[in-house]
Each structure stands twice: as structure tokens, then as C-alpha cells.
Design a protein around this motif. Structure first.
Motif, short mmCIF file in Angstrom:
data_model
loop_
_atom_site.label_atom_id
_atom_site.label_comp_id
_atom_site.label_asym_id
_atom_site.label_seq_id
_atom_site.Cartn_x
_atom_site.Cartn_y
_atom_site.Cartn_z
N ALA A 1 28.40 68.74 37.53
CA ALA A 1 27.74 68.77 36.27
C ALA A 1 26.92 67.47 36.02
CB ALA A 1 28.19 69.33 35.24
N THR A 2 25.61 67.75 35.67
CA THR A 2 24.83 66.57 35.25
C THR A 2 24.26 66.76 33.74
OG1 THR A 2 22.86 67.42 36.08
CG2 THR A 2 24.09 65.82 37.36
N TYR A 3 24.15 67.84 33.26
CA TYR A 3 23.56 68.34 32.08
C TYR A 3 24.06 69.51 31.67
CZ TYR A 3 20.30 69.61 28.45
OH TYR A 3 19.54 70.20 27.31
N SER A 4 24.31 69.74 30.40
CA SER A 4 24.94 70.99 29.64
C SER A 4 24.20 71.40 28.19
CB SER A 4 26.28 71.22 29.77
OG SER A 4 27.04 70.14 28.87
N LYS A 5 24.09 72.39 27.71
CA LYS A 5 23.77 72.61 26.54
C LYS A 5 24.36 73.61 25.62
CE LYS A 5 19.12 72.74 25.18
NZ LYS A 5 17.86 73.15 25.31
N PHE A 6 24.81 73.54 24.39
CA PHE A 6 25.78 74.40 23.80
C PHE A 6 25.27 74.94 22.71
CE2 PHE A 6 28.40 71.65 26.42
CZ PHE A 6 29.15 72.59 26.98
N GLN A 7 25.51 76.07 22.10
CA GLN A 7 25.01 76.64 20.83
C GLN A 7 26.25 77.07 19.97
OE1 GLN A 7 23.36 80.77 20.85
NE2 GLN A 7 21.94 79.95 18.94
#
Length: 298
Positions: free
Chosen positions: A125-131
Motif C-alpha cells: 500500500a502507498t495510500y489509504s482513505k478512511f471514513q
């Protein structure tokens, strides 16, 4: 014409043959970690994204050409839901695997349901977005540091999953909105940028319109304690140019000396000197007294 030659070597060199040899695919009955028998408390499994598999799975994986770390794809064929995970231990009973409760919810699995477990290779992984699924997550002082610390118990992330992290004895749920470079990524020993989306149900505070007048403090009228009406002081009348008297210049001015001119007339110099001589204090001006009486010598 010679008969065609058939070689087993070419059959096993085929890509499909090599894929079947190095692929682990088994079906298990899954249960939540709370159903795991034993004296030890395994609540740590609920805080991460890893499962517990039977010892036979380790024996089978060791015979295959499996790349490390071991990552698996879990699929519920009845609901067509899937996710990815790592493995924590191989101590489960044969034919059974134990999953975190949040993972069973994502797969829509009940206790004793069937799940397909397949070995996979995922990109780093290089990027992740969470809500966050609740605005309560904003009450945490440093949410990014808390999330990064909780992700140490995870092996991979899948876009669309709702993961659960434990902080200060409270469960926070976060939906994985986006992962790069793929929809399922490995987060073991990676440098990943983490971003947050607005929490579910969060409302931004309303901003005041520019045309709205700001309230002015102390706009009421004052009241006296004696009950009388408070008079309003008249504004000072403007001065005419002729009423302004100019000062007398000091022609004896010297640089470094300040002189304060008084309105009273200066007294004559002689009178001032006489008063100073009369009022001047003289030390030891009294007459001395002796204890002996003065007498003639015999």
C-alpha cells in the motif's frame, strides 16, 4: 512418420499447472473469536485483521511455494462478499477457522457459516482513505496516530470494508474508502499515507452571514441607585481662535535643562535669602552642660 512425443515436463511447466501447485484454497466453517475454547483470553484477535487457522493449513502451506507474508482472500459464496486478511496462529480445530467479529459482519457470515480461504499476493500500500462511521472519532486528540497504531495489528486492507479499532476501551468503526495502488493492498512494512473523509453524520458548524450585524455590548441605558435620572453631559463648546493664548517663550533656555514656569510672581532675591538663613538648620547649636561644678584650684 515418427509418432508425436509427449513430455510430462512441458505439462508441469505450464503456467496453469504452476498456479495450482502454489495456490492454497480450502473451505472452512468460521466462528467468531469469542467461540475459541481455551483458558487464554484471545481478545487481541478482535483488535486486528488476522484469523486463526488449523494446523493442517500450515502443513499444506509449507509444501507449497507460498510467498511471505501469508495473505488470504476470504469469500462468502452465498452473499458474494469477500475481504482479505492475514493469519495469526494455526491452533484452531480441524475444519474450523476463527475470524474477528467485524470481519464476519463484512462477509455477512453467521456462526458456523462456510467461508472459502485462498492464498493471494497483494501489492504494498502507498495510500489509504478512511471514513469514521461516527462523529465521536473526532473527540480523539490525535486520530491519525491512533489509527496508525491500530493498523499494526492488520496485514492488509480491502476497499469497502468496515474495520473496527479499539481505543480507550471503546470501539470505533471506519470504512475503507480508497486504497492505492489496488483495491486490496498489503500494509506490512510499508510507507502509507493516511487520509480521512468527513465522519458519517457529521455536520459542519453554520457560518454567520456577512450582512448580519454583530451585537454591540452595553447598549442599554444606565440607572442611578437614588432613582434620579442620569443627566447627559453637554459636549464642550468649540474654542474660537482668539481665545487661544500662546505661551511666552523662554529666551534663557539651555540644552539639557528643563525649566517649569509658574504663574506666581517670583519673590525678591534678598527676602528669599533672609528666609533661608532663618530657617536654615544648624547642627549642635545648643550649649553644652558639665556635671562638674566649676571651681578655683587651691
Amino acid at each position: 512418420m515418427p509418432p508425436p512425443q509427449f513430455s510430462f515436463h512441458h505439462v508441469f511447466d505450464h503456467p496453469m499447472a504452476r498456479g495450482f501447485q502454489s495456490r492454497f484454497s480450502t473451505q472452512y466453517r468460521c466462528y467468531s473469536v469469542s467461540m475459541l475454547a481455551g483458558p487464554n483470553d484471545r481478545s487481541d484477535v478482535e483488535k486486528g485483521g488476522k484469523i486463526i487457522m488449523p494446523p493442517s493449513a500450515l502443513d499444506q502451506l509449507s509444501r507449497l511455494n507460498i510467498t511471505y507474508p501469508m495473505l488470504f482472500k476470504l469469500t462468502n459464496k452465498n452473499s458474494d462478499r469477500m475481504t482479505h486478511c492475514g493469519v495469526l496462529e494455526f491452533v484452531a480445530d480441524e475444519g474450523i477457522c476463527y475470524l474477528p467479529h467485524w470481519m464476519m459482519q463484512n462477509l455477512l457470515l453467521e456462526e458456523g457459516g462456510l467461508v472459502q480461504v485462498e492464498s493471494v499476493n497483494l501489492m504494498v500500500a502507498t495510500y489509504s482513505k478512511f471514513q469514521p462511521q461516527s462523529p465521536d472519532f473526532l473527540d480523539i486528540t490525535n486520530p491519525k496516530a491512533v489509527l496508525e497504531n491500530a493498523l499494526r495489528n492488520f496485514a492488509c486492507l480491502t476497499t469497502g470494508d468496515v474495520i473496527a479499532i479499539n481505543y480507550n476501551e471503546k470501539i470505533y468503526e471506519l470504512r475503507v474508502m480508497e486504497t492505492k495502488p489496488d483495491k486490496a493492498v498489503s500494509i506490512i512494512e510499508c510507507d502509507m499515507n493516511v487520509d480521512f473523509d468527513a465522519p458519517l453524520g457529521y455536520k459542519e458548524p453554520e457560518r454567520r452571514s456577512q450582512n448580519q450585524e454583530e451585537p454591540t455590548a452595553f447598549t442599554g441605558s444606565g440607572n442611578r441607585l437614588d432613582g434620579k435620572t442620569k443627566g447627559i453631559e453637554p459636549s464642550p463648546a468649540p474654542l474660537a481662535p482668539n481665545d487661544i493664548k500662546r505661551g511666552i517663550p523662554n529666551y534663557d533656555f539651555k540644552v539639557g535643562r528643563i525649566t517649569f514656569i509658574r504663574n506666581s510672581r517670583p519673590q525678591p532675591r534678598k527676602i528669599v535669602e533672609e528666609d533661608d538663613s532663618m530657617n536654615r538648620f544648624i547642627a549642635f547649636s545648643g550649649q553644652g552642660q558639665s556635671l562638674r561644678k566649676k571651681g578655683r584650684k587651691p
